[in-house]
Design a protein around this motif. Structure first.
Motif, short mmCIF file in Angstrom:
data_model
loop_
_atom_site.label_atom_id
_atom_site.label_comp_id
_atom_site.label_asym_id
_atom_site.label_seq_id
_atom_site.Cartn_x
_atom_site.Cartn_y
_atom_site.Cartn_z
N TRP A 103 -61.29 35.89 9.85
CA TRP A 103 -62.74 36.11 9.87
C TRP A 103 -63.56 34.81 9.87
O TRP A 103 -64.60 34.76 10.54
N PRO A 104 -63.15 33.75 9.15
CA PRO A 104 -63.97 32.53 9.24
C PRO A 104 -64.00 31.94 10.65
O PRO A 104 -65.03 31.41 11.09
N SER A 105 -62.87 32.04 11.36
CA SER A 105 -62.82 31.53 12.73
C SER A 105 -63.78 32.28 13.64
O SER A 105 -64.46 31.68 14.48
N MET A 106 -63.85 33.62 13.47
CA MET A 106 -64.71 34.42 14.33
C MET A 106 -66.19 34.12 14.04
O MET A 106 -67.00 34.02 14.96
N LEU A 107 -66.54 33.98 12.78
CA LEU A 107 -67.93 33.64 12.45
C LEU A 107 -68.29 32.25 12.98
O LEU A 107 -69.39 32.05 13.51
N PHE A 108 -67.37 31.31 12.85
CA PHE A 108 -67.61 29.97 13.37
C PHE A 108 -67.86 30.01 14.88
O PHE A 108 -68.80 29.39 15.39
N ALA A 109 -67.00 30.74 15.61
CA ALA A 109 -67.15 30.84 17.07
C ALA A 109 -68.46 31.49 17.44
O ALA A 109 -69.16 31.06 18.37
N GLY A 110 -68.83 32.55 16.72
CA GLY A 110 -70.06 33.26 17.03
C GLY A 110 -71.30 32.39 16.84
O GLY A 110 -72.20 32.38 17.69
N PHE A 111 -71.33 31.66 15.75
CA PHE A 111 -72.50 30.81 15.51
C PHE A 111 -72.51 29.60 16.44
O PHE A 111 -73.60 29.13 16.82
N ALA A 112 -71.35 29.10 16.83
CA ALA A 112 -71.31 28.01 17.81
C ALA A 112 -71.87 28.48 19.15
O ALA A 112 -72.62 27.75 19.82
N LEU A 113 -71.53 29.72 19.55
CA LEU A 113 -72.09 30.29 20.78
C LEU A 113 -73.60 30.47 20.66
O LEU A 113 -74.35 30.23 21.61
N LEU A 114 -74.03 30.92 19.48
CA LEU A 114 -75.45 31.16 19.26
C LEU A 114 -76.24 29.85 19.40
O LEU A 114 -77.27 29.79 20.09
N ILE A 115 -75.75 28.80 18.78
CA ILE A 115 -76.41 27.50 18.87
C ILE A 115 -76.39 26.99 20.30
O ILE A 115 -77.39 26.46 20.81
N SER A 116 -75.26 27.20 21.00
CA SER A 116 -75.15 26.75 22.39
C SER A 116 -76.17 27.45 23.28
O SER A 116 -76.74 26.84 24.19
N SER A 117 -76.41 28.73 23.02
CA SER A 117 -77.35 29.48 23.85
C SER A 117 -78.77 28.93 23.74
O SER A 117 -79.53 28.90 24.71
N PHE A 118 -79.15 28.46 22.54
CA PHE A 118 -80.49 27.91 22.34
C PHE A 118 -80.60 26.48 22.87
O PHE A 118 -81.67 26.03 23.27
N LEU A 119 -79.48 25.75 22.86
CA LEU A 119 -79.50 24.38 23.35
C LEU A 119 -79.42 24.29 24.87
O LEU A 119 -79.76 23.25 25.44
N ALA A 120 -78.98 25.37 25.53
CA ALA A 120 -78.74 25.33 26.97
C ALA A 120 -79.98 24.93 27.77
O ALA A 120 -79.88 24.22 28.78
N ALA A 121 -81.15 25.35 27.31
CA ALA A 121 -82.38 25.05 28.05
C ALA A 121 -82.86 23.61 27.83
O ALA A 121 -83.70 23.13 28.58
#
Length: 442
Positions: free
Chosen positions: A312-330
């Motif tokens: 579960w910690p790995s999945m939460l880490f991956a999810g939040f990394a994706l979330l941050i990436s989505s906001f940084l993409a622009a």
């Protein structure tokens, strides 16, 4: 529930049993690698102009990418039942020939509806590999080895995407995406005959393993089964709350995972606007961290016998990394890209412990069916993930919406993993997230 410990294994027998890691595991690794090659290269075809060549829309391209997973979903449980009752090794041989041929046909077919049929049947052929391969591993490896064995199998995923991402871009540049599909489909057919020679369903069938080593291994595996409460049939197993949570968790995980693998080249190309060769090289880097994370996590898991508390910690880490990436993409492609690299590490790290959990709480008579059901849920997640992310990209013209969807699904998978509780063998009380180090049979 109690059982007597196994008698100490002699050094000679242990040495002979190590052959499994040098003969059986490479064969399984290569086989799964070829399967993943023939499913993941579609993303490069899409990035290289598949829609333009076939004169189809972006939505139709997304449908083609996702239909593979619909076929992959349907035949998981029937395939697992055949593997358990007859032969997993023989089933994988048939699947190798079938999926290699169908993958090559992806580069030959020009008609959209024939290509729809081809990708759907390709999914059916590849649906046989995962349950059959995991069943083979439960026949050959003990509890103390299982997370590492599972990881060795599933390493075929990131390792394949790693070299495929680096090479496929250059193949497409040199030969075009259609010939590249043909070139990358042929090895599966050829490898099928090597597989037929090397692999057997059980240790006692292998000529390269001594009778003493085979008998010792069978004894250890039998003792493990005695520690598990019996389940009469697959129907009862599939109604267990923990199995249902496993399915829901893997569904959400696979939405993020497969969408990530299939659409990463397109996301990178949209953000950087470079040629297909550069896209291929940049697509490879995230999988380096994925490979390292898988190996380290599986070693920790088998050494400590921890499973769920590593997932579960790995999945939460991956999810939040994706979330941050989505906001940084622009704002910055390179910062968003670093987020994607971290995402790959989190998505891949827990595979070994996750698939080690199921045969350690589910008895052998239904374990193959439960694994197939969980993998079916993952296939359904892959279908929705690849289709919806592709559709979001086609409608919005960018990657942010798709990344957000992937991140929320991945975070949800981690939260669902927290809902799986282990129960003490001597008590009905819940004792927190599943952890084998606290649940050893006495």
């Amino acid at each position: 529930m109690t059982f007597s410990p196994a008698s100490p294994t002699s050094p000679e027998v242990k040495k002979d049993q190590r052959k499994r890691w040098f003969l059986l595991m490479p064969a399984i690794f290569i086989t799964y690698s070829l399967a993943y090659l023939d499913r993941a290269n579609y993303g490069f075809g899409a990035a290289a102009g598949l829609a333009k060549t076939l004169n189809i829309s972006g939505s139709q391209t997304a449908i083609l990418g996702s239909l593979f997973f619909l076929g992959y979903f349907i035949f998981q449980i029937p395939g697992a039942m055949y593997a358990r009752r007859h032969s997993a090794a023989r089933l994988i041989f048939i699947a190798l020939v079938a999926w290699g041929s169908l993958a090559a046909l992806t580069g030959v077919i020009r008609n959209f509806w024939l290509l729809v049929l081809d990708r759907f049947v390709l999914g059916i052929a590849e649906s046989l590999i995962m349950p059959a391969a995991l069943l083979l591993l439960t026949n050959w490896f003990t509890r103390q080895e299982r997370s590492r064995a599972n990881t060795f199998l599933i390493l075929g995923n990131p390792v394949t995407v790693l070299w495929m991402s680096a090479i496929t871009g250059y193949l497409i540049h040199s030969f075009g995406w259609q010939k590249t599909f043909i070139i990358e489909g042929i090895p599966s057919v050829l490898w099928a005959f090597v597989w037929l020679v090397l692999v057997r369903d059980h240790p006692h069938q292998a000529k390269w393993l001594s009778a003493e080593a085979s008998a010792d291994l069978a004894h250890q595996l039998a003792l493990e089964q005695r520690s598990l409460p019996p389940i009469a049939n697959l129907g009862l197993a599939l109604r267990r709350p923990d199995v249902l949570i496993f399915c829901a968790m893997y569904f959400c995980w696979s939405i993020g995972m497969y969408a990530f693998v299939l659409w990463l080249p397109t996301i990178i190309q949209q953000g950087l606007s470079k040629g297909i060769e550069a896209t291929g090289l940049l697509s490879a880097a995230p999988y380096v961290l994925g490979v390292i994370a898988m190996i380290v996590t599986s070693q920790i898991s088998d050494r400590t016998q921890r499973r769920g508390s590593l997932v579960w910690p790995s999945m939460l880490f991956a999810g939040f990394a994706l979330l941050i990436s989505s906001f940084l993409a622009a704002h910055s492609f390179w910062l968003a890209y670093i987020g994607l690299i971290l995402t790959a590490g989190g998505l891949y790290a827990p595979y070994g412990p996750f698939f080690a959990m199921i045969p350690e709480i589910i008895p052998a008579n239904v374990a193959a069916g439960v694994i197939a059901a969980v993998n079916s849920a993952g296939a359904l997640g892959g279908f929705f993930g690849t289709w919806l992310v592709g559709e979001l990209q086609a409608r919005t013209g960018g990657s942010k919406a798709g990344l957000l969807f992937m991140s929320f699904s991945t975070i949800l998978s981690g939260l669902l993993m927290l809902c799986i509780k282990r129960t003490s063998p001597n008590s009905s009380e819940s004792a927190g997230p599943y952890d084998l180090s606290q649940a050893e049979p006495t």
